[in-house]
Design an enzyme around this catalytic site. Structure first.
Site, PDB file in Angstrom:
ATOM      1  N   ARG A  48       0.805  -1.221   0.000  1.00 42.67           N
ATOM      2  CA  ARG A  48       0.000   0.000   0.000  1.00 42.67           C
ATOM      3  C   ARG A  48       0.843   1.279   0.000  1.00 42.67           C
ATOM      4  O   ARG A  48       0.338   2.360  -0.210  1.00 42.67           O
ATOM      5  CB  ARG A  48      -0.969  -0.025   1.198  1.00 42.67           C
ATOM      6  N   TYR A  88      43.270  21.710  -1.498  1.00 40.16           N
ATOM      7  CA  TYR A  88      43.183  20.578  -2.423  1.00 40.16           C
ATOM      8  C   TYR A  88      44.015  20.856  -3.666  1.00 40.16           C
ATOM      9  O   TYR A  88      43.854  21.900  -4.311  1.00 40.16           O
ATOM     10  CB  TYR A  88      41.708  20.389  -2.788  1.00 40.16           C
TER      11      TYR A  88
HETATM   12  C1  UD1 Z   1      -2.600  -6.861  10.907  1.00 33.43           C
HETATM   13  C2  UD1 Z   1      -3.643  -7.719  11.644  1.00 33.43           C
HETATM   14  C3  UD1 Z   1      -4.843  -6.830  11.998  1.00 33.43           C
HETATM   15  C4  UD1 Z   1      -4.399  -5.649  12.800  1.00 33.43           C
HETATM   16  C5  UD1 Z   1      -3.266  -4.884  12.093  1.00 33.43           C
HETATM   17  C6  UD1 Z   1      -2.690  -3.839  13.019  1.00 33.43           C
HETATM   18  C7  UD1 Z   1      -3.424  -9.973  10.720  1.00 33.43           C
HETATM   19  C8  UD1 Z   1      -4.026 -10.995   9.840  1.00 33.43           C
HETATM   20  N1  UD1 Z   1      -4.060  -8.813  10.802  1.00 33.43           N
HETATM   21  O1  UD1 Z   1      -3.195  -6.449   9.683  1.00 33.43           O
HETATM   22  O2  UD1 Z   1      -5.800  -7.574  12.742  1.00 33.43           O
HETATM   23  O3  UD1 Z   1      -5.496  -4.789  13.048  1.00 33.43           O
HETATM   24  O4  UD1 Z   1      -2.196  -5.775  11.708  1.00 33.43           O
HETATM   25  O5  UD1 Z   1      -1.722  -3.036  12.409  1.00 33.43           O
HETATM   26  O6  UD1 Z   1      -2.422 -10.238  11.332  1.00 33.43           O
HETATM   27  N2  UD1 Z   1       4.256  -9.509   7.963  1.00 33.43           N
HETATM   28  C9  UD1 Z   1       5.219 -10.483   7.894  1.00 33.43           C
HETATM   29  N3  UD1 Z   1       5.007 -11.553   7.084  1.00 33.43           N
HETATM   30  C10 UD1 Z   1       3.881 -11.694   6.360  1.00 33.43           C
HETATM   31  C11 UD1 Z   1       2.899 -10.704   6.449  1.00 33.43           C
HETATM   32  C12 UD1 Z   1       3.099  -9.614   7.267  1.00 33.43           C
HETATM   33  O7  UD1 Z   1       6.251 -10.386   8.546  1.00 33.43           O
HETATM   34  O8  UD1 Z   1       3.769 -12.701   5.649  1.00 33.43           O
HETATM   35  C13 UD1 Z   1       4.506  -8.335   8.836  1.00 33.43           C
HETATM   36  C14 UD1 Z   1       4.454  -7.023   8.078  1.00 33.43           C
HETATM   37  O9  UD1 Z   1       5.750  -6.673   7.616  1.00 33.43           O
HETATM   38  C15 UD1 Z   1       3.955  -6.054   9.129  1.00 33.43           C
HETATM   39  C16 UD1 Z   1       3.114  -6.926  10.053  1.00 33.43           C
HETATM   40  O10 UD1 Z   1       3.485  -8.269   9.794  1.00 33.43           O
HETATM   41  O11 UD1 Z   1       5.008  -5.479   9.837  1.00 33.43           O
HETATM   42  C17 UD1 Z   1       1.609  -6.765   9.811  1.00 33.43           C
HETATM   43  O12 UD1 Z   1       1.308  -7.122   8.478  1.00 33.43           O
HETATM   44  P1  UD1 Z   1       0.266  -6.295   7.597  1.00 33.43           P
HETATM   45  O13 UD1 Z   1       0.175  -6.935   6.270  1.00 33.43           O
HETATM   46  O14 UD1 Z   1       0.564  -4.858   7.651  1.00 33.43           O
HETATM   47  O15 UD1 Z   1      -1.079  -6.618   8.410  1.00 33.43           O
HETATM   48  P2  UD1 Z   1      -2.368  -5.702   8.506  1.00 33.43           P
HETATM   49  O16 UD1 Z   1      -3.161  -5.856   7.269  1.00 33.43           O
HETATM   50  O17 UD1 Z   1      -1.989  -4.355   8.938  1.00 33.43           O
HETATM   51 CA    CA Z   2      -0.143  -3.126   9.028  1.00 34.28          CA
END
Ligand code: UD1
Ligand code: CA
Length: 504
Positions: free
Chosen positions: A48, A428
């Site tokens: 995003r 220089y």
């Molecule tokens: C997630 C939560 C959501 C919460 C929100 C808060 C889940 C399914 N949802 O959603 O309930 O309200 O965070 O900010 O967990 N990441 C990994 N590996 C992956 C996917 C993500 O390390 O395969 C890390 C991302 O880098 C990030 C964090 O996990 O730092 C959260 O991932 P993101 O995709 O941003 O989750 P949200 O959609 O924000």
């Molecule tokens: Ca997030």
């Protein structure tokens, strides 16, 4: 919050926690003995953001998101108990945070937050690292989390003897976040976390969001990770699904609300990131103001999180204080100055529009307006570096002055020296840099060029407009220019001749 006392209260078992006496308070210095480790999820791409840079390396408050999260985690456990889950641009992310000493868990393909924790489980299986009793999970993109809040969630987790403890908040607009559904309002117990896209129509208005920060009983978490499915709107393994699974097995899942909403806000877009940046910088400005610093129009200033400023120092509007900058007491930084990684003493005046990078400025020095101090500029006590003066790798002694239009590079300048307007060091030769040494009490006349390597002895004089290529012994005068020739009447005669030509 007195975390030490709280843990003592809730566990009732001091042998389990590391406490240290400090005055009448008991304070936890490390939670190692309570069996905590921390996993930070930082493998995601951050689609995003529409940016090439991995999300967790975007900066707020002058530091990468992930650096902020690691700093908060470091207040709870030592670096070797922190497991950073990396994947997207893993090498870049690792390189950026490696100096903190954390460990890395690789998640080659990013198949969701649940999958990220599956990688942690696999890491423990092969690494031989002791399995922690409790695993705190932080999100690399929730950077404003405060150590006090991390402590509070750990506390509650222990007190409630929960299998999972979720940090929540109630923001003005919960859209986009997962929602935490409680068994009953006011109670700690949770039934499930439901992601935005899976919310039933009657759940759409539920206001309590999941922050993405949790505390788990490691064994209970690991026992359920393999049962997660990708049967959801994103086709990912949701870590959040573990909540309902635990509840179904009769385990206790509880939630605790963060004191401030801001600290659990995620950053999924650049606009959200800049919102966090503003919040963090305002918090920094407030911290400094609470310590006696006057900051006019703080919302116009850009001040990095680690900056330190002493009491009674005044920061004018539109000033930037960046990196590891430190400023003493009773100093003043006037508008439009940018000070980076520099140390300023007490009573220093930085006039408008100065740019400082890696400079060391002693007490009572006066800079600018429009001075440019580049790395390794060391300005002595009460020295003046004035308008349009550039310095680089220069030591300037006590009370010395370079007030107008100078370039001073690779020079050691003594005390009480006066560098005239427009005088420069020629440091220089096109290949190498050479040193200019100027003794105490030297007077360098205006518009002189000092061709390095060259030494001006103590108390010597350089006549204005000189090109100095040879050393000047102490106490002598050096003239490095041709003698003036004056031709009386010449100008008048020329004018007459020109007029005559024009009229002919
Ligand atoms: C997630 C939560 C959501 C919460 C929100 C808060 C889940 C399914 N949802 O959603 O309930 O309200 O965070 O900010 O967990 N990441 C990994 N590996 C992956 C996917 C993500 O390390 O395969 C890390 C991302 O880098 C990030 C964090 O996990 O730092 C959260 O991932 P993101 O995709 O941003 O989750 P949200 O959609 O924000
Ligand atoms: Ca997030």
């Amino acid at each position: 919050m007195l975390f030490g006392e709280a843990v003592e209260r809730v566990t009732g078992n001091l042998t389990k926690v590391g406490v240290v006496r400090c005055g009448r308070r008991e304070k936890i210095t490390t939670m190692e003995k309570t069996g905590f480790a921390i996993a930070i999820m930082a493998a995601g791409k951050g689609t995003r953001l529409k940016s090439k840079r991995p999300k967790v390396l975007h900066e707020i408050g002058g530091q990468a998101l992930l650096r902020h999260v690691i700093a908060a985690a470091r207040t709870v456990v030592p670096a070797d108990r922190i497991y950073c889950i990396v994947g997207h641009e893993a090498d870049r992310v690792k390189a950026a945070v490696a100096p903190t000493g954390v460990k890395f868990v690789m998640q080659e393909e990013q198949r969701g937050t649940g999958h990220a924790l599956q990688m942690v489980k696999a890491y423990f299986a092969i690494s031989g690292d002791a399995l922690p009793e409790h695993l705190l999970v932080l999100s690399g993109d929730v950077p404003l989390i405060r150590p006090e809040t991390i402590a509070a969630i750990c506390e509650l987790h222990l007190a409630e003897r929960a299998a999972m403890t979720i940090l929540t908040a109630v923001p003005q607009d919960p859209t986009g976040y997962g929602r935490v559904l409680r068994v009953r309002e006011g109670g700690a117990e949770v039934t499930a976390i439901v992601e935005q896209k899976s919310l039933a129509p009657d759940q759409l208005s539920s206001p309590e969001i999941n922050s993405g920060i949790y505390c788990f009983e490691t064994k209970e978490l690991f026992a359920r990770l393999d049962s997660l499915s990708t049967n959801n709107a994103h086709g990912e393994y949701y870590l959040t699904d573990v909540a309902a699974m635990m509840v179904a097995d009769g385990l206790r899942v509880v939630a605790v609300k963060a004191e401030s909403v801001d600290e659990v806000l995620g950053a999924n877009t650049i606009a959200e990131m800049m919102h966090l940046d503003a919040a963090m910088r305002l918090a920094t400005a407030r911290r400094l103001m609470a310590q006696g610093v006057t900051i006019f129009r703080p919302e116009t200033c850009v001040i990095d999180a680690q900056v330190e400023v002493g009491a009674d120092t005044v920061i004018e509007p539109y000033v930037q204080l960046l990196g590891a900058t430190k400023i003493g007491v009773e100093s003043r930084v006037r508008s439009y100055s940018v000070v980076q990684n520099s140390t300023l003493g007490d009573g220093v005046l930085v006039r408008n529009g100065c740019v400082l990078d890696g400079a060391l400025v002693s007490d009572l020095a006066v800079l600018g307006p429009y001075a440019h101090l580049r790395p390794e500029s060391r300005i002595g006590e009460g020295a003046h570096v004035g308008n349009f003066v550039e310095t680089k790798k220069v030591t300037m002694g006590k009370g010395s002055k370079a007030n107008h239009l100078n370039y001073l590079g690779d020079a050691v300048i003594g005390a009480g020296v006066n560098i005239g307007a427009g005088a420069i060091t020629c440091n220089y030769d096109g290949v190498h840099k050479h040193l200019t040494t100027i003794g105490d009490g030297v007077f360098v006349g205006s518009d002189s060029t000092l061709v390095a390597p060259v030494t001006l002895g103590d108390g010597s004089y350089v006549a204005a407009g000189s090109c100095i290529t040879e050393d000047v012994p102490a106490g002598s005068l050096a003239l490095g220019r041709s003698r003036q020739v004056t031709k009386p009447g010449w100008a008048a005669k020329r004018r007459t001749a020109m007029e005559a030509k024009k009229n002919s």
